[in-house]
Write a protein that holds these residues in place. Structure first.
Motif, PDB file in Angstrom:
ATOM      1  N   UNK A  11     -16.371  12.309 -29.361  1.00 15.62           N
ATOM      2  CA  UNK A  11     -17.427  12.542 -28.373  1.00 15.62           C
ATOM      3  C   UNK A  11     -18.322  11.316 -28.227  1.00 15.62           C
ATOM      4  N   UNK A  12     -18.584  10.588 -29.326  1.00 12.11           N
ATOM      5  CA  UNK A  12     -19.400   9.379 -29.198  1.00 12.11           C
ATOM      6  C   UNK A  12     -18.627   8.297 -28.446  1.00 12.11           C
ATOM      7  N   UNK A  13     -17.313   8.275 -28.609  1.00 15.75           N
ATOM      8  CA  UNK A  13     -16.488   7.357 -27.828  1.00 15.75           C
ATOM      9  C   UNK A  13     -16.552   7.709 -26.345  1.00 15.75           C
ATOM     10  N   UNK A  14     -16.418   8.991 -26.024  1.00 16.68           N
ATOM     11  CA  UNK A  14     -16.491   9.440 -24.632  1.00 16.68           C
ATOM     12  C   UNK A  14     -17.848   9.083 -24.027  1.00 16.68           C
ATOM     13  N   UNK A  15     -18.923   9.295 -24.784  1.00 17.29           N
ATOM     14  CA  UNK A  15     -20.259   8.971 -24.291  1.00 17.29           C
ATOM     15  C   UNK A  15     -20.408   7.472 -24.070  1.00 17.29           C
ATOM     16  N   UNK A  16     -19.924   6.689 -25.021  1.00 21.15           N
ATOM     17  CA  UNK A  16     -20.041   5.229 -24.929  1.00 21.15           C
ATOM     18  C   UNK A  16     -19.399   4.700 -23.656  1.00 21.15           C
ATOM     19  N   UNK A  17     -18.133   5.075 -23.435  1.00 20.37           N
ATOM     20  CA  UNK A  17     -17.413   4.583 -22.254  1.00 20.37           C
ATOM     21  C   UNK A  17     -18.108   5.038 -20.970  1.00 20.37           C
TER      22      UNK A  17
END
Length: 346
Positions: A11-17
């Motif tokens: 989820x932090x990856x999804x938010x980052x992108x």
């Protein structure tokens, strides 16, 4: 100006992108610090976390003063440039990141259930020291304080609150979220709601080309073990839920295991076998949030997993087994904002 993101989960990856694309940041200026997490899609400059780079005994000794060593690490990855930080939580290394003299501003983005919780207790603001009571002077607590001092952590750094909502009073600070229920104590004017921003090709990578239309997905969680839900009740509430969702024994349900879990040590898998329920375990490389983006009309079942939130936010139906427990234990999850609105009762 560089832009540093801390990423440690899907989820932090999804938010980052999504933030990078929402804010139209130049990829040459984006630095992603990962922590024991391999990004499924490469964006910007990806570097392993400070702790990962200093795992060996030699490097641990060399970096015994974590604060000075971390500042050198930041200088190297930014090439000495000023930067803006985007962080998910305010843990020890995030504290060092935002107090670095080159950090000109920092923002928060949601990272799971914690981002939806209302801080109700003092421990909610001091999560990094949650194992110690506020007036505990036992040897272990004293030893921890001495070690922190030797590693360069000042009392000012250590006393920075863990909870993200403590930092909202700088009106330049942004809080990025997927829903209005996130960051419940933060002013609406400071929240920036974003949507997942991925191409069809990227979604195919995230979901490993799985598309589970009209399917039932069970989430493997630690909640029943932590709160001592016995096997009989666990089986009964799973069966009752599947029955209400019109499950038939010739159907197949899907299971998303926790990253650290395996089929042979999953309690949920064992109970489903006992119940003679036909199931399929999804491959570990599947990003659940990517699956939610690729599939239609999923029914997602769990206890308090943040995946229940994201399934609902991405247009599916979520159901919590909590509501079927005879004696629902009190827990910190009772303060999750939006739980009753996003997750359905049966």
């Amino acid at each position: 100006m560089k832009y540093i993101f801390t990423v440690h989960s899907p989820i932090t990856f999804l938010m980052c992108i999504s933030i990078v694309r929402h804010e139209k940041l130049l990829l040459n200026d984006v630095i992603i610090i990962t922590s024991d997490y391999k990004l499924p899609i490469q964006v910007g400059k990806v570097v392993s976390g400070f702790a990962e780079q200093n795992k060996s005994l030699f490097k641990k000794i060399k970096s015994v003063n974590a604060v000075k060593s971390f500042d050198k690490y930041v200088y190297q990855i930014t090439e000495g440039d000023d930067f803006t930080a985007f962080i998910d939580i305010m843990h020890n290394y995030q504290k060092l990141l935002v107090t670095n003299k080159r950090c000109k501003l920092f923002h928060f983005f949601e990272e799971g259930t914690d981002s939806y919780m209302k801080p109700l207790h003092l421990e909610d603001f001091t999560r990094t020291a949650i194992s110690s009571s506020f007036r505990d002077y036992k040897f272990k607590s004293l030893a921890n304080e001495i070690i922190r001092c030797l590693r360069g952590f000042t009392s000012q750094v250590h006393s920075l609150p863990y909870h993200s909502q403590s930092y909202q009073y700088n009106l330049l600070r942004k809080y990025y979220s997927l829903s209005n229920y996130c960051f419940p104590g933060v002013l609406e004017t400071q929240k920036t709601k974003i949507s997942p921003n991925f191409s069809n090709e990227e979604i195919t990578i995230l979901c490993a080309d799985y598309r589970l239309n009209e399917s039932i997905l069970l989430i493997d969680e630690t909640y029943p073990d932590v709160y001592l839900i016995d096997d009989i009740e666990y089986k009964n509430i799973v069966l009752a839920t599947l029955h209400k969702l019109n499950y038939r024994h010739d159907n197949c349900v899907f299971i998303k295991l926790r990253p650290s879990s395996r089929e042979q040590n999953s309690r949920l898998v064992r109970l489903l076998k006992d119940l003679s329920i036909h199931f399929e375990i999804l491959p570990s490389e599947i990003v659940a949030e990517g699956l939610f983006l690729s599939s239609k009309n999923l029914k997602v079942i769990g206890f308090v997993s943040s995946l229940l939130f994201y399934a609902s936010i991405f247009g599916h139906q979520s159901y919590s087994l909590l509501y079927l427990l005879k004696d629902r234990p009190k827990s910190r999850f009772d303060s999750i904002n939006g739980f009753n609105e996003l997750v359905q009762q049966l």
